[in-house]
Every structure is written in structure tokens, then in C-alpha cells.
Motif scaffolding. Structure first.
Motif, PDB file in Angstrom:
ATOM      1  N   THR A   8      -4.969  -7.083  -1.632  1.00  0.00           N
ATOM      2  CA  THR A   8      -4.112  -8.181  -1.205  1.00  0.00           C
ATOM      3  C   THR A   8      -2.663  -7.818  -1.517  1.00  0.00           C
ATOM      4  O   THR A   8      -2.394  -7.074  -2.446  1.00  0.00           O
ATOM      5  CB  THR A   8      -4.482  -9.501  -1.903  1.00  0.00           C
ATOM      6  OG1 THR A   8      -4.424  -9.320  -3.326  1.00  0.00           O
ATOM      7  CG2 THR A   8      -5.877  -9.962  -1.498  1.00  0.00           C
ATOM      8  N   SER A   9      -1.755  -8.340  -0.726  1.00  0.00           N
ATOM      9  CA  SER A   9      -0.344  -8.004  -0.893  1.00  0.00           C
ATOM     10  C   SER A   9       0.239  -8.645  -2.150  1.00  0.00           C
ATOM     11  O   SER A   9      -0.187  -9.723  -2.582  1.00  0.00           O
ATOM     12  CB  SER A   9       0.442  -8.477   0.337  1.00  0.00           C
ATOM     13  OG  SER A   9       1.834  -8.282   0.148  1.00  0.00           O
ATOM     14  N   ASP A  10       1.229  -7.988  -2.714  1.00  0.00           N
ATOM     15  CA  ASP A  10       1.992  -8.559  -3.832  1.00  0.00           C
ATOM     16  C   ASP A  10       3.208  -9.340  -3.347  1.00  0.00           C
ATOM     17  O   ASP A  10       3.847 -10.040  -4.132  1.00  0.00           O
ATOM     18  CB  ASP A  10       2.476  -7.443  -4.772  1.00  0.00           C
ATOM     19  CG  ASP A  10       1.323  -6.752  -5.498  1.00  0.00           C
ATOM     20  OD1 ASP A  10       0.321  -7.442  -5.797  1.00  0.00           O
ATOM     21  OD2 ASP A  10       1.416  -5.537  -5.749  1.00  0.00           O
ATOM     22  N   ASN A  11       3.507  -9.203  -2.052  1.00  0.00           N
ATOM     23  CA  ASN A  11       4.704  -9.849  -1.497  1.00  0.00           C
ATOM     24  C   ASN A  11       4.358 -11.239  -0.973  1.00  0.00           C
ATOM     25  O   ASN A  11       4.451 -11.527   0.213  1.00  0.00           O
ATOM     26  CB  ASN A  11       5.304  -8.972  -0.393  1.00  0.00           C
ATOM     27  CG  ASN A  11       5.786  -7.639  -0.921  1.00  0.00           C
ATOM     28  OD1 ASN A  11       6.662  -7.576  -1.761  1.00  0.00           O
ATOM     29  ND2 ASN A  11       5.164  -6.558  -0.447  1.00  0.00           N
ATOM     30  N   CYS A  79      -3.371 -15.723  -3.318  1.00  0.00           N
ATOM     31  CA  CYS A  79      -4.290 -15.076  -2.388  1.00  0.00           C
ATOM     32  C   CYS A  79      -5.740 -15.493  -2.623  1.00  0.00           C
ATOM     33  O   CYS A  79      -6.584 -15.333  -1.744  1.00  0.00           O
ATOM     34  CB  CYS A  79      -4.169 -13.556  -2.494  1.00  0.00           C
ATOM     35  SG  CYS A  79      -2.574 -12.899  -1.940  1.00  0.00           S
ATOM     36  N   CYS A  89      -3.458 -12.476   3.060  1.00  0.00           N
ATOM     37  CA  CYS A  89      -2.864 -11.508   2.127  1.00  0.00           C
ATOM     38  C   CYS A  89      -3.347 -10.098   2.412  1.00  0.00           C
ATOM     39  O   CYS A  89      -2.591  -9.122   2.252  1.00  0.00           O
ATOM     40  CB  CYS A  89      -3.208 -11.901   0.695  1.00  0.00           C
ATOM     41  SG  CYS A  89      -2.434 -13.424   0.092  1.00  0.00           S
ATOM     42  N   LEU A  92      -1.535  -8.874   5.584  1.00  0.00           N
ATOM     43  CA  LEU A  92      -0.164  -8.475   5.259  1.00  0.00           C
ATOM     44  C   LEU A  92      -0.148  -7.124   4.555  1.00  0.00           C
ATOM     45  O   LEU A  92       0.684  -6.260   4.868  1.00  0.00           O
ATOM     46  CB  LEU A  92       0.506  -9.536   4.379  1.00  0.00           C
ATOM     47  CG  LEU A  92       1.982  -9.277   4.080  1.00  0.00           C
ATOM     48  CD1 LEU A  92       2.820  -9.378   5.352  1.00  0.00           C
ATOM     49  CD2 LEU A  92       2.513 -10.247   3.028  1.00  0.00           C
ATOM     50  N   ALA A  93      -1.069  -6.923   3.599  1.00  0.00           N
ATOM     51  CA  ALA A  93      -1.140  -5.641   2.897  1.00  0.00           C
ATOM     52  C   ALA A  93      -1.413  -4.502   3.871  1.00  0.00           C
ATOM     53  O   ALA A  93      -0.825  -3.413   3.765  1.00  0.00           O
ATOM     54  CB  ALA A  93      -2.221  -5.689   1.828  1.00  0.00           C
ATOM     55  N   GLU A  96       1.677  -3.679   5.707  1.00  0.00           N
ATOM     56  CA  GLU A  96       2.600  -2.955   4.821  1.00  0.00           C
ATOM     57  C   GLU A  96       2.266  -1.471   4.787  1.00  0.00           C
ATOM     58  O   GLU A  96       3.156  -0.611   4.906  1.00  0.00           O
ATOM     59  CB  GLU A  96       2.525  -3.541   3.406  1.00  0.00           C
ATOM     60  CG  GLU A  96       3.103  -4.935   3.284  1.00  0.00           C
ATOM     61  CD  GLU A  96       2.759  -5.615   1.974  1.00  0.00           C
ATOM     62  OE1 GLU A  96       3.291  -6.712   1.721  1.00  0.00           O
ATOM     63  OE2 GLU A  96       1.941  -5.059   1.200  1.00  0.00           O
ATOM     64  N   ASP A  97       0.990  -1.163   4.614  1.00  0.00           N
ATOM     65  CA  ASP A  97       0.576   0.238   4.548  1.00  0.00           C
ATOM     66  C   ASP A  97       0.787   0.944   5.884  1.00  0.00           C
ATOM     67  O   ASP A  97       1.231   2.096   5.930  1.00  0.00           O
ATOM     68  CB  ASP A  97      -0.897   0.329   4.136  1.00  0.00           C
ATOM     69  CG  ASP A  97      -1.136  -0.179   2.721  1.00  0.00           C
ATOM     70  OD1 ASP A  97      -0.163  -0.261   1.951  1.00  0.00           O
ATOM     71  OD2 ASP A  97      -2.294  -0.516   2.397  1.00  0.00           O
ATOM     72  N   PRO A 112       9.034  -4.285   3.073  1.00  0.00           N
ATOM     73  CA  PRO A 112       8.099  -5.292   3.588  1.00  0.00           C
ATOM     74  C   PRO A 112       8.663  -6.703   3.589  1.00  0.00           C
ATOM     75  O   PRO A 112       9.612  -7.023   2.864  1.00  0.00           O
ATOM     76  CB  PRO A 112       6.907  -5.187   2.637  1.00  0.00           C
ATOM     77  CG  PRO A 112       7.489  -4.665   1.367  1.00  0.00           C
ATOM     78  CD  PRO A 112       8.590  -3.732   1.781  1.00  0.00           C
ATOM     79  N   THR A 114       8.042 -10.902   3.067  1.00  0.00           N
ATOM     80  CA  THR A 114       7.326 -11.765   2.131  1.00  0.00           C
ATOM     81  C   THR A 114       6.596 -12.851   2.914  1.00  0.00           C
ATOM     82  O   THR A 114       7.168 -13.455   3.824  1.00  0.00           O
ATOM     83  CB  THR A 114       8.295 -12.422   1.136  1.00  0.00           C
ATOM     84  OG1 THR A 114       8.915 -11.411   0.347  1.00  0.00           O
ATOM     85  CG2 THR A 114       7.553 -13.392   0.219  1.00  0.00           C
TER      86      THR A 114
END
Length: 291
Positions: A8-11, A79, A89, A92-93, A96-97, A112, A114
Motif C-alpha cells: 500500500t502507498s505511503d502517500n 489503507c 492504496c 496508487l502504489a 507510483e512504481d 508521486p 498524494t
């Protein structure tokens, strides 16, 4: 779409239930971005109301009260609120990758966006966030704003159910983020200031179709996670939110000069182009003579 094992994304930011997990921005602190606002446009078409009224705190006529949902105090908690939050989430992750790799191939670094969850009412760097507006991207704070109840509406009102349809919505908004950090958004805004209303709308259509294509590029780069039926889900969603389809559903004759997101056929075609090529360079709707 197989994302169960994805991080899951941290943003992530959270404004649900007054959790305090995310930043607050003053209403009117920015200009509403070029991000897609599906429900806002539908409200104007179906109910004949001024979209600005929704942005200033109104809502859809006859809207039933919705219980406020509690949010998380950090990205991990946010998340984990429910399955829709977790999936959002993970999508989104994944974007990002994917875009980090694509930018690196061009010798650039990807910054990235948010994702901010909110429930019914929220605030963004572009002003108020309302559920009636649908998911949108705010260039003032590089943020995607999402009330996950929209996914239910996507399925029930528009007949576009499925996790890939939900992923397409998020990937499309990430596409607007790409346009912002690449400078495309600023170029279009400057051109719109010098254009007639019809010309400005055409530029807006090209923006939306390019974001659709970028969503397709993301999906193509994650083809190993696509399951049978996913592509059809995405195309169904793209078809359901075409300007001509929405205007017909509102009992009106489609008026091309008023389109701001593109026809159903155009939206499906550009999503397909991204899916078929996996190459963002093929998404230049502004260089295309025909959409």
C-alpha cells in the motif's frame, strides 16, 4: 485485478471522520484543477444546477444523509479502514512504481501524488471537496481526492462495476498528475485563457483523453496482474462517462461544442491506445489531428 499481494502507498492522507490524519487546506485556496469531476458534470446535466453551487458546499438534490466514516491517523491505518481503501492504496502504489520506472527511463525522477480520502465533505488546495464532485485531482497540492462511496455509484448508476473500473478512475487522476508535473497542465491553461469557450472545451477534452491513455499505459505495464474481464470493466467505465452518453442519459441532444471529457468512443479509444502500446509517448492527444 490481482493486487492482493501489492504494497500500500505511503502517500496517503485522511480527512474521514475528522481523523486529523491529513492536512487541511483553506476553502478557496486554489483554483479547481483540470482533473475529472464526473458527478459534478452529471449534476449540471441532469438537475440543471450550477456546478459551482456544489463546489461551494451544496449537494445533489434529495441526497440522503450518509453516516460519517472514521479514518486513520497514518497511511497504514487509512489503507486498512476497509477493502475499498486498501485497494485504492494498492492501486496508487502500483502507479507510483510504474511511473517511477517510466520517468527513470527518460532520465527523470518521479514525484508521486498524494491520495486523500474524505467522507462526504473535505478540503483541498483547490477548495472544497464534495462527494457530489466525484474523484478529482488538485494541481495546487498535487493531490487526488476520493470518497470511496463513488465506487458504489460507479457500479449502480453507471453500470461500471469491478475492481478494474475503480483502478481506472484512480489511474486517470494520476494521469492528470503526470500532466501537472510535466508542464502540460500549465500549457493548456495558458492556451485556454486565449481561447473561445468552444476552443477551451476542446483543449479540455484533449487533456481528459490523454489522462485516459496514461491510465491505459499503467494497466499495460501491469498486464500480468490483469484478470479476465478487467479490460471490459475499464472500457465499460470509459463508455459510461463519455459526454455524449451523459447528455443522452439526461434527455438532451449531445452538443459536441460543450463536451469537456470526450465522447464514449473517444474515451474508450484512448484507453485502448494506452493499453495496446504501454508507451506514454503514444498518448499525445494534442498532436493528434483527430481524436
Amino acid at each position: 485485478m490481482k493486487l492482493d499481494d501489492y504494497r500500500t502507498s505511503d502517500n496517503i492522507s485522511d480527512q474521514r471522520g475528522g481523523s486529523g490524519g491529513g492536512p487541511r487546506f483553506p476553502i478557496g485556496g486554489g483554483k479547481m484543477g483540470i482533473g475529472t469531476i464526473i458527478i459534478l458534470g452529471i449534476a449540471a446535466l441532469v438537475f440543471g444546477i450550477n456546478p459551482m453551487e456544489l463546489m461551494q458546499g451544496g449537494g445533489l438534490p434529495g441526497g440522503a444523509p450518509v453516516q460519517t466514516q472514521a479514518g486513520g491517523q497514518n497511511a497504514t491505518q487509512s489503507c486498512a479502514v476497509d477493502e475499498k481503501s486498501k485497494f485504492s492504496c494498492q492501486v496508487l502504489a502500483s502507479t507510483e512504481d510504474t511511473w517511477t520506472t517510466l520517468f527513470r527511463e527518460q532520465g527523470q525522477a518521479y514525484q508521486p501524488a498524494t491520495l486523500t480520502f474524505y467522507d462526504r465533505n473535505g478540503q483541498s488546495g483547490c477548495g472544497a471537496a464534495q462527494s457530489a464532485m466525484g474523484p478529482f485531482y488538485c494541481p495546487a497540492d498535487n493531490g487526488i481526492y476520493l470518497d470511496t462511496s463513488f465506487f458504489d455509484e460507479l457500479a449502480t448508476r453507471f453500470g461500471a462495476a469491478g475492481d478494474f473500473a475503480q483502478a481506472y478512475v484512480i489511474a486517470h487522476e494520476v494521469g492528470h498528475h503526470i500532466q501537472t508535473i510535466s508542464g502540460r497542465s500549465n500549457q493548456v491553461r495558458r492556451a485556454q485563457q486565449q481561447a473561445s469557450e468552444a476552443e477551451g472545451n476542446e483543449l479540455q477534452v484533449r487533456m481528459e483523453l490523454e489522462a485516459d491513455c496514461y491510465a491505459g499505459v499503467w494497466a499495460a505495464r501491469n498486464r500480468e496482474r490483469i484478470e479476465p474481464g478487467d479490460i471490459e470493466e475499464g472500457l465499460t467505465a470509459a463508455n459510461a462517462i463519455g459526454d455524449d452518453t451523459l447528455q443522452k442519459a439526461a434527455g438532451r441532444r449531445p452538443v459536441p461544442e460543450s463536451f469537456t471529457h470526450g465522447t464514449s468512443a473517444q474515451r474508450m479509444a484512448w484507453l485502448k491506445k494506452g493499453l495496446n502500446t504501454g508507451n506514454p509517448a503514444q498518448c499525445d492527444t494534442f498532436g493528434a489531428t483527430r481524436l
